[in-house]
Design a protein around this motif. Structure first.
Motif, PDB file in Angstrom:
ATOM      1  N   LEU A 122       0.560  -1.126  -0.590  1.00  0.00           N
ATOM      2  CA  LEU A 122      -0.091  -0.280  -0.219  1.00  0.00           C
ATOM      3  C   LEU A 122       0.843   0.830   0.217  1.00  0.00           C
ATOM      4  O   LEU A 122       2.281   1.754   0.831  1.00  0.00           O
ATOM      5  CB  LEU A 122      -0.582  -0.241   1.128  1.00  0.00           C
ATOM      6  N   ILE A 123       0.961   1.511  -1.125  1.00  0.00           N
ATOM      7  CA  ILE A 123       1.685   3.269  -0.868  1.00  0.00           C
ATOM      8  C   ILE A 123       0.590   5.071  -1.132  1.00  0.00           C
ATOM      9  O   ILE A 123      -0.454   4.834  -1.925  1.00  0.00           O
ATOM     10  CB  ILE A 123       2.630   3.439  -2.607  1.00  0.00           C
ATOM     11  N   VAL A 124       0.694   5.224  -0.367  1.00  0.00           N
ATOM     12  CA  VAL A 124       0.053   6.258   0.070  1.00  0.00           C
ATOM     13  C   VAL A 124       1.165   7.541  -0.249  1.00  0.00           C
ATOM     14  O   VAL A 124       2.124   7.937  -0.035  1.00  0.00           O
ATOM     15  CB  VAL A 124      -0.703   6.598   1.799  1.00  0.00           C
ATOM     16  N   SER A 125       0.603   8.734  -0.684  1.00  0.00           N
ATOM     17  CA  SER A 125       1.194   9.592  -1.329  1.00  0.00           C
ATOM     18  C   SER A 125       0.212  11.344  -0.944  1.00  0.00           C
ATOM     19  O   SER A 125      -0.798  10.864  -1.613  1.00  0.00           O
ATOM     20  CB  SER A 125       1.759   9.999  -2.810  1.00  0.00           C
ATOM     21  N   GLY A 126       1.052  12.001  -0.854  1.00  0.00           N
ATOM     22  CA  GLY A 126       0.494  13.237  -0.391  1.00  0.00           C
ATOM     23  C   GLY A 126      -0.845  13.801   0.979  1.00  0.00           C
ATOM     24  O   GLY A 126      -0.869  12.345   1.418  1.00  0.00           O
ATOM     25  N   PRO A 127      -1.142  14.534   0.548  1.00  0.00           N
ATOM     26  CA  PRO A 127      -1.764  14.743   2.463  1.00  0.00           C
ATOM     27  C   PRO A 127      -3.339  14.647   2.610  1.00  0.00           C
ATOM     28  O   PRO A 127      -4.056  14.439   2.410  1.00  0.00           O
ATOM     29  CB  PRO A 127      -2.111  16.344   2.150  1.00  0.00           C
ATOM     30  N   VAL A 128      -3.066  13.606   3.108  1.00  0.00           N
ATOM     31  CA  VAL A 128      -3.858  12.882   3.519  1.00  0.00           C
ATOM     32  C   VAL A 128      -5.226  12.880   4.716  1.00  0.00           C
ATOM     33  O   VAL A 128      -5.071  14.079   5.090  1.00  0.00           O
ATOM     34  CB  VAL A 128      -4.081  11.094   4.725  1.00  0.00           C
ATOM     35  N   ALA A 129      -6.705  13.477   3.583  1.00  0.00           N
ATOM     36  CA  ALA A 129      -7.950  14.035   4.381  1.00  0.00           C
ATOM     37  C   ALA A 129      -8.576  12.884   4.534  1.00  0.00           C
ATOM     38  O   ALA A 129      -8.938  11.906   4.185  1.00  0.00           O
ATOM     39  CB  ALA A 129      -8.187  15.443   3.483  1.00  0.00           C
ATOM     40  N   THR A 130      -9.638  13.742   5.747  1.00  0.00           N
ATOM     41  CA  THR A 130     -10.896  12.473   5.806  1.00  0.00           C
ATOM     42  C   THR A 130     -11.486  12.634   5.286  1.00  0.00           C
ATOM     43  O   THR A 130     -12.436  13.793   3.740  1.00  0.00           O
ATOM     44  CB  THR A 130     -11.687  12.952   7.157  1.00  0.00           C
ATOM     45  N   LEU A 131     -12.149  11.974   3.632  1.00  0.00           N
ATOM     46  CA  LEU A 131     -13.319  11.746   2.809  1.00  0.00           C
ATOM     47  C   LEU A 131     -14.433  11.590   3.010  1.00  0.00           C
ATOM     48  O   LEU A 131     -15.069  10.888   4.178  1.00  0.00           O
ATOM     49  CB  LEU A 131     -12.536  11.060   1.340  1.00  0.00           C
ATOM     50  N   ASP A 132     -15.661  11.663   1.782  1.00  0.00           N
ATOM     51  CA  ASP A 132     -16.748  11.804   2.400  1.00  0.00           C
ATOM     52  C   ASP A 132     -17.256   9.938   2.570  1.00  0.00           C
ATOM     53  O   ASP A 132     -16.144   9.412   1.421  1.00  0.00           O
ATOM     54  CB  ASP A 132     -17.215  12.464   0.708  1.00  0.00           C
ATOM     55  N   PRO A 133     -17.870   9.282   3.020  1.00  0.00           N
ATOM     56  CA  PRO A 133     -18.154   8.521   3.293  1.00  0.00           C
ATOM     57  C   PRO A 133     -17.998   7.209   2.080  1.00  0.00           C
ATOM     58  O   PRO A 133     -18.226   6.438   1.721  1.00  0.00           O
ATOM     59  CB  PRO A 133     -18.858   7.933   4.596  1.00  0.00           C
ATOM     60  N   GLY A 134     -19.029   7.914   0.804  1.00  0.00           N
ATOM     61  CA  GLY A 134     -19.324   7.199   0.017  1.00  0.00           C
ATOM     62  C   GLY A 134     -18.194   7.251  -1.734  1.00  0.00           C
ATOM     63  O   GLY A 134     -17.635   6.579  -1.543  1.00  0.00           O
ATOM     64  N   ILE A 135     -17.744   8.392  -1.402  1.00  0.00           N
ATOM     65  CA  ILE A 135     -15.582   7.931  -1.711  1.00  0.00           C
ATOM     66  C   ILE A 135     -14.911   6.698  -1.203  1.00  0.00           C
ATOM     67  O   ILE A 135     -14.429   6.298  -1.867  1.00  0.00           O
ATOM     68  CB  ILE A 135     -15.449   9.360  -1.929  1.00  0.00           C
ATOM     69  N   GLU A 136     -14.977   6.851  -0.223  1.00  0.00           N
ATOM     70  CA  GLU A 136     -14.097   5.840   0.762  1.00  0.00           C
ATOM     71  C   GLU A 136     -14.703   4.710   0.751  1.00  0.00           C
ATOM     72  O   GLU A 136     -14.139   3.451   0.274  1.00  0.00           O
ATOM     73  CB  GLU A 136     -14.517   5.843   2.513  1.00  0.00           C
ATOM     74  N   LEU A 137     -16.132   4.051   0.781  1.00  0.00           N
ATOM     75  CA  LEU A 137     -16.397   2.960   0.149  1.00  0.00           C
ATOM     76  C   LEU A 137     -16.360   2.691  -1.236  1.00  0.00           C
ATOM     77  O   LEU A 137     -15.667   1.593  -1.461  1.00  0.00           O
ATOM     78  CB  LEU A 137     -18.275   2.970   0.101  1.00  0.00           C
ATOM     79  N   THR A 138     -16.122   3.858  -2.176  1.00  0.00           N
ATOM     80  CA  THR A 138     -16.153   3.675  -3.732  1.00  0.00           C
ATOM     81  C   THR A 138     -14.219   2.783  -3.980  1.00  0.00           C
ATOM     82  O   THR A 138     -14.127   2.013  -4.254  1.00  0.00           O
ATOM     83  CB  THR A 138     -16.273   4.458  -4.295  1.00  0.00           C
TER      84      THR A 138
END
Length: 394
Positions: free
Chosen positions: A283-299
């Motif tokens: 798992l590679i994560v880049s950029g500032p991590v932010a809390t997202l809309d639940p629908g975006i996270e589920l998708t």
């Protein structure tokens, strides 16, 4: 006045329905054989008591046909019949009937090969038996009738097996059809819960938020937003009822309510993939991590889940990289495996509906998805999901 014929039919039916009816048949045949032997008397080449014993031995074993000793009883009947015919030049009609019943039963429910073999002694009697008292003629008649009995039993057995096979095939087809239908209903219920119900709930929340946070809103506008929220909540209630019906009809057991998966569960998902395949999964994560809309996270979670499933199916053992790139307005999701990739000329992985489902999920949130051969080999799934601008109420 009692109708004699009806009374006879009633008694016969009672005997036929009795669990001991086969023993009753054997007893009746034994009595008939003894009566025929007593009538013939002096024409029999042995003394009467022995002849009666022989008549009983050629009939009573038929009463064991529905018991574990049925095969042995048939062999004994044949042996007694051949000995009676060849050595003592007699075979009663009742004895012949008992022999035919036994061979027919053996061919229909026991060993067909043994039933055929038991016809051969009568054939041998017809061919090489003694030429006195018409023994060979009796042998011919008995052999023909015995062969017909075996053929009838074999035919009945074949028809019964065909009927049972057809019934089994129909039952399997019905079960498969019902299983597919239930699976489809369960899939529809999951999709409604994951996508549609989420968006309806978001409509309700956003309508209420807009009504309470928009300054100077006319009363009519606030009333309409309130109506929108009420309508959305009512639709959500009806959808939950519909989901309950679908899940009950699909035969799925009630599940404990829990939040839909999101990005915080990605590590667990990747751990499961590693345990299932033994292949490297990063798992590679880049950029500032932010809390997202639940629908975006589920998708996002569903896209990664489906892509990992496809990688296991089409590229078993291949390493997979899952990359999340956070931008102010877009979340990029990239899942790449180092497998062989799709076959030349196909352009993608066509089996199943995984890619189609991912496209539908991404389109539902206004994003874009690309899936195909990755540069340098392997397969790449790349999605761009728009993120709400801070302060924007949709």
């Amino acid at each position: 006045m009692v109708d004699v014929s009806e009374e006879i039919k009633r008694v016969a039916k009672r005997i036929a329905d009795s669990p001991d009816r086969q023993a009753a048949v054997g007893a009746v045949l034994a009595l008939l054989a003894c009566g025929e032997t007593a009538v013939r008397g002096g024409s029999i080449d042995t003394d009467l008591p022995f002849a009666l014993t022989l008549a009983i031995s050629t009939t009573t074993p038929v009463g064991l046909l529905r018991m574990p000793l049925a095969t042995a009883a048939t062999v004994c009947l044949t042996a007694a019949g051949v000995v009676s015919l060849v050595s003592f030049h007699v075979l009663t009609v009742a004895g012949l009937v008992a022999q035919l019943l036994a061979l027919r039963w053996l061919a229909g429910r026991g060993s067909r090969r043994l039933a055929v073999l038991l016809v051969l002694p009568y054939v041998a009697t017809a061919l090489v038996g003694p030429q006195i008292n018409g023994i060979r003629v009796y042998g011919v008649v008995t052999a023909v009738l015995a062969a017909a009995a075996v053929a009838d039993g074999t035919g009945r057995r074949a028809r019964a097996e065909e009927v049972a096979r057809d019934a089994t095939e129909r039952a399997m087809a019905d079960t498969l059809h019902e299983h597919v239908a239930r699976g489809e209903r369960a899939r529809i219920a999951r999709e409604l819960h994951d996508v549609v119900a989420h968006h309806i709930s978001m409509i309700s929340v956003q309508a209420e938020t807009a009504r309470l946070t928009t300054p100077g809103m006319p009363e009519a506008g606030a009333k309409r937003l309130l109506d929108i929220g009420d309508t959305a909540r009512a639709a959500l209630t009806e959808m939950r009822r519909l989901l309950g019906v679908l899940r009950e009809d699909a035969g799925t057991p009630p599940v404990t309510r829990r939040p839909q998966p999101g990005l915080t569960q990605l590590n667990e998902l990747l751990d499961e993939a590693r345990e299932a395949t033994g292949a490297a999964t990063r798992l590679i994560v880049s950029g500032p991590v932010a809390t997202l809309d639940p629908g975006i996270e589920l998708t996002t979670y569903r896209i990664v889940q489906e892509a990992l499933t496809n990688a296991r199916r089409h590229a078993p053992g291949a390493a997979v990289d899952v990359e999340l790139r956070y931008y102010p307005e877009v979340l990029e999701v990239r899942i790449r495996d180092n497998g062989p990739g799709p076959a030349p000329g196909t352009g993608g992985r066509s089996p199943g509906h995984g890619l189609l489902g991912m496209r539908e999920r991404v389109a539902a949130v206004g994003g874009e998805l690309r899936a195909g051969p990755a540069p340098g080999g392997g397969f790449l799934v790349e999605a761009r999901l728009p993120l709400p601008v801070p302060g924007d109420v949709r």
